[in-house]
Design a protein around this motif. Sequence first.
Motif, PDB file in Angstrom:
ATOM      1  N   SER A 104       0.837  -1.199   0.000  1.00 38.72           N
ATOM      2  CA  SER A 104       0.000   0.000   0.000  1.00 38.72           C
ATOM      3  C   SER A 104       0.875   1.254   0.000  1.00 38.72           C
ATOM      4  CB  SER A 104      -0.924  -0.006   1.223  1.00 38.72           C
ATOM      5  OG  SER A 104      -0.158  -0.011   2.404  1.00 38.72           O
ATOM      6  N   ARG A 105       0.233   2.411  -0.009  1.00 36.17           N
ATOM      7  CA  ARG A 105       0.968   3.677  -0.081  1.00 36.17           C
ATOM      8  C   ARG A 105       1.921   3.838   1.094  1.00 36.17           C
ATOM      9  NH1 ARG A 105      -3.301   8.328  -0.711  1.00 36.17           N
ATOM     10  NH2 ARG A 105      -3.872   7.427   1.275  1.00 36.17           N
ATOM     11  N   VAL A 106       3.012   4.531   0.822  1.00 34.67           N
ATOM     12  CA  VAL A 106       4.044   4.771   1.832  1.00 34.67           C
ATOM     13  C   VAL A 106       3.994   6.229   2.245  1.00 34.67           C
ATOM     14  CG1 VAL A 106       6.545   4.883   2.192  1.00 34.67           C
ATOM     15  CG2 VAL A 106       5.547   2.941   0.995  1.00 34.67           C
ATOM     16  N   PHE A 107       4.121   6.458   3.534  1.00 35.23           N
ATOM     17  CA  PHE A 107       4.201   7.809   4.080  1.00 35.23           C
ATOM     18  C   PHE A 107       5.415   7.903   4.993  1.00 35.23           C
ATOM     19  CE2 PHE A 107      -0.254   7.286   3.104  1.00 35.23           C
ATOM     20  CZ  PHE A 107      -0.571   8.492   2.513  1.00 35.23           C
ATOM     21  N   TYR A 108       5.880   9.108   5.177  1.00 32.42           N
ATOM     22  CA  TYR A 108       6.975   9.379   6.102  1.00 32.42           C
ATOM     23  C   TYR A 108       6.490  10.370   7.145  1.00 32.42           C
ATOM     24  CZ  TYR A 108      10.222   7.137   2.899  1.00 32.42           C
ATOM     25  OH  TYR A 108      10.861   6.227   2.117  1.00 32.42           O
ATOM     26  N   ARG A 109       6.770  10.082   8.409  1.00 35.81           N
ATOM     27  CA  ARG A 109       6.457  11.040   9.462  1.00 35.81           C
ATOM     28  C   ARG A 109       7.529  12.118   9.447  1.00 35.81           C
ATOM     29  NH1 ARG A 109       5.346   6.602  14.058  1.00 35.81           N
ATOM     30  NH2 ARG A 109       7.441   6.116  13.348  1.00 35.81           N
ATOM     31  N   VAL A 110       7.115  13.357   9.530  1.00 32.14           N
ATOM     32  CA  VAL A 110       8.056  14.478   9.484  1.00 32.14           C
ATOM     33  C   VAL A 110       9.075  14.356  10.622  1.00 32.14           C
ATOM     34  CG1 VAL A 110       8.266  16.993   9.644  1.00 32.14           C
ATOM     35  CG2 VAL A 110       6.401  15.973   8.324  1.00 32.14           C
ATOM     36  N   ALA A 111       8.650  13.911  11.787  1.00 33.81           N
ATOM     37  CA  ALA A 111       9.571  13.737  12.908  1.00 33.81           C
ATOM     38  C   ALA A 111      10.653  12.711  12.570  1.00 33.81           C
ATOM     39  CB  ALA A 111       8.806  13.305  14.161  1.00 33.81           C
ATOM     40  N   ASP A 112      10.294  11.642  11.835  1.00 35.01           N
ATOM     41  CA  ASP A 112      11.286  10.632  11.438  1.00 35.01           C
ATOM     42  C   ASP A 112      12.259  11.195  10.407  1.00 35.01           C
ATOM     43  OD1 ASP A 112      10.271   8.682  13.132  1.00 35.01           O
ATOM     44  OD2 ASP A 112       8.921   7.866  11.608  1.00 35.01           O
ATOM     45  N   LEU A 113      11.759  12.034   9.487  1.00 34.18           N
ATOM     46  CA  LEU A 113      12.649  12.661   8.509  1.00 34.18           C
ATOM     47  C   LEU A 113      13.655  13.568   9.207  1.00 34.18           C
ATOM     48  CD1 LEU A 113      10.063  13.602   5.735  1.00 34.18           C
ATOM     49  CD2 LEU A 113      11.636  11.645   5.765  1.00 34.18           C
ATOM     50  N   ASP A 114      13.167  14.362  10.148  1.00 37.15           N
ATOM     51  CA  ASP A 114      14.061  15.258  10.889  1.00 37.15           C
ATOM     52  C   ASP A 114      15.084  14.475  11.710  1.00 37.15           C
ATOM     53  OD1 ASP A 114      12.862  17.553   9.870  1.00 37.15           O
ATOM     54  OD2 ASP A 114      11.478  17.735  11.567  1.00 37.15           O
ATOM     55  N   ALA A 115      14.648  13.389  12.341  1.00 37.81           N
ATOM     56  CA  ALA A 115      15.568  12.559  13.132  1.00 37.81           C
ATOM     57  C   ALA A 115      16.628  11.932  12.232  1.00 37.81           C
ATOM     58  CB  ALA A 115      14.792  11.473  13.872  1.00 37.81           C
ATOM     59  N   TRP A 116      16.228  11.455  11.064  1.00 38.82           N
ATOM     60  CA  TRP A 116      17.176  10.849  10.131  1.00 38.82           C
ATOM     61  C   TRP A 116      18.187  11.886   9.648  1.00 38.82           C
ATOM     62  CZ3 TRP A 116      18.389  11.454   4.922  1.00 38.82           C
ATOM     63  CH2 TRP A 116      19.203  10.451   4.379  1.00 38.82           C
ATOM     64  N   LEU A 117      17.713  13.084   9.331  1.00 37.04           N
ATOM     65  CA  LEU A 117      18.629  14.152   8.914  1.00 37.04           C
ATOM     66  C   LEU A 117      19.640  14.468  10.013  1.00 37.04           C
ATOM     67  CD1 LEU A 117      16.264  16.646   7.073  1.00 37.04           C
ATOM     68  CD2 LEU A 117      18.181  15.389   6.083  1.00 37.04           C
ATOM     69  N   GLU A 118      19.175  14.499  11.240  1.00 34.99           N
ATOM     70  CA  GLU A 118      20.076  14.776  12.368  1.00 34.99           C
ATOM     71  C   GLU A 118      21.139  13.684  12.497  1.00 34.99           C
ATOM     72  OE1 GLU A 118      21.819  16.874  15.298  1.00 34.99           O
ATOM     73  OE2 GLU A 118      20.162  17.560  14.055  1.00 34.99           O
ATOM     74  N   GLU A 119      20.747  12.426  12.268  1.00 36.80           N
ATOM     75  CA  GLU A 119      21.704  11.318  12.330  1.00 36.80           C
ATOM     76  C   GLU A 119      22.772  11.419  11.234  1.00 36.80           C
ATOM     77  OE1 GLU A 119      19.350   7.836  11.958  1.00 36.80           O
ATOM     78  OE2 GLU A 119      18.360   8.112  13.900  1.00 36.80           O
ATOM     79  N   GLN A 120      22.398  12.045  10.107  1.00 34.82           N
ATOM     80  CA  GLN A 120      23.317  12.142   8.979  1.00 34.82           C
ATOM     81  C   GLN A 120      24.314  13.291   9.123  1.00 34.82           C
ATOM     82  OE1 GLN A 120      22.968   9.458   7.009  1.00 34.82           O
ATOM     83  NE2 GLN A 120      21.328   9.121   8.478  1.00 34.82           N
ATOM     84  N   ALA A 121      24.094  14.164  10.066  1.00 37.38           N
ATOM     85  CA  ALA A 121      24.960  15.339  10.223  1.00 37.38           C
ATOM     86  C   ALA A 121      26.375  14.901  10.585  1.00 37.38           C
ATOM     87  CB  ALA A 121      24.394  16.267  11.303  1.00 37.38           C
ATOM     88  N   ALA A 122      27.335  15.334   9.807  1.00 37.44           N
ATOM     89  CA  ALA A 122      28.735  15.004  10.065  1.00 37.44           C
ATOM     90  C   ALA A 122      29.318  15.974  11.084  1.00 37.44           C
ATOM     91  CB  ALA A 122      29.532  15.078   8.769  1.00 37.44           C
ATOM     92  N   ARG A 123      30.098  15.457  11.991  1.00 35.76           N
ATOM     93  CA  ARG A 123      30.711  16.302  13.003  1.00 35.76           C
ATOM     94  C   ARG A 123      32.075  16.816  12.548  1.00 35.76           C
ATOM     95  NH1 ARG A 123      27.196  16.333  16.896  1.00 35.76           N
ATOM     96  NH2 ARG A 123      26.053  14.481  17.438  1.00 35.76           N
ATOM     97  N   SER A 124      32.691  16.134  11.599  1.00 37.20           N
ATOM     98  CA  SER A 124      33.954  16.584  11.046  1.00 37.20           C
ATOM     99  C   SER A 124      34.119  16.004   9.648  1.00 37.20           C
ATOM    100  CB  SER A 124      35.129  16.140  11.935  1.00 37.20           C
ATOM    101  OG  SER A 124      35.349  14.750  11.788  1.00 37.20           O
ATOM    102  N   SER A 125      35.073  16.509   8.887  1.00 36.58           N
ATOM    103  CA  SER A 125      35.268  15.975   7.548  1.00 36.58           C
ATOM    104  C   SER A 125      35.849  14.566   7.593  1.00 36.58           C
ATOM    105  CB  SER A 125      36.185  16.905   6.742  1.00 36.58           C
ATOM    106  OG  SER A 125      37.419  17.044   7.391  1.00 36.58           O
ATOM    107  N   ALA A 126      36.446  14.177   8.704  1.00 33.37           N
ATOM    108  CA  ALA A 126      36.955  12.812   8.852  1.00 33.37           C
ATOM    109  C   ALA A 126      35.832  11.804   8.952  1.00 33.37           C
ATOM    110  CB  ALA A 126      37.854  12.721  10.085  1.00 33.37           C
ATOM    111  N   ALA A 127      34.647  12.252   9.379  1.00 38.28           N
ATOM    112  CA  ALA A 127      33.503  11.349   9.560  1.00 38.28           C
ATOM    113  C   ALA A 127      32.804  11.055   8.243  1.00 38.28           C
ATOM    114  CB  ALA A 127      32.510  11.967  10.548  1.00 38.28           C
ATOM    115  N   VAL A 128      33.139  11.771   7.192  1.00 36.09           N
ATOM    116  CA  VAL A 128      32.447  11.615   5.902  1.00 36.09           C
ATOM    117  C   VAL A 128      33.025  10.485   5.117  1.00 36.09           C
ATOM    118  CG1 VAL A 128      31.870  12.740   3.745  1.00 36.09           C
ATOM    119  CG2 VAL A 128      31.810  14.014   5.875  1.00 36.09           C
TER     120      VAL A 128
END
Length: 80
Positions: free
Chosen positions: A56-80
């Motif tokens: 069936s159709r897929v939805f994303y919760r905005v809170a989950d999108l924001d949490a995922w974006l926060e997890e992707q944030a690099a703290r330094s260029s060495a982490a990339v």
Amino acid sequence: MAKHTPTATATVVALTPARVSSVAAARYLGYEPQTLVNWRNLGKGPRFVRDGKPGSRVFYRVADLDAWLEEQAARSSAAV
């Protein structure tokens, strides 16, 4: 001259939808919708919910999108 005093105040509330479509989620994240499809098939990317049974159709919760974006944030260029 009579002084005007307001009898009521107006409150403005900006509502963010709790969930968005896959296309809107892709736009929000800056990816193509197919990228989210690929990630779902690989078990990667942000959490999502289905509107009913599998297939069936897929939805994303905005809170989950924001949490995922926060997890992707690099703290330094060495982490990339």
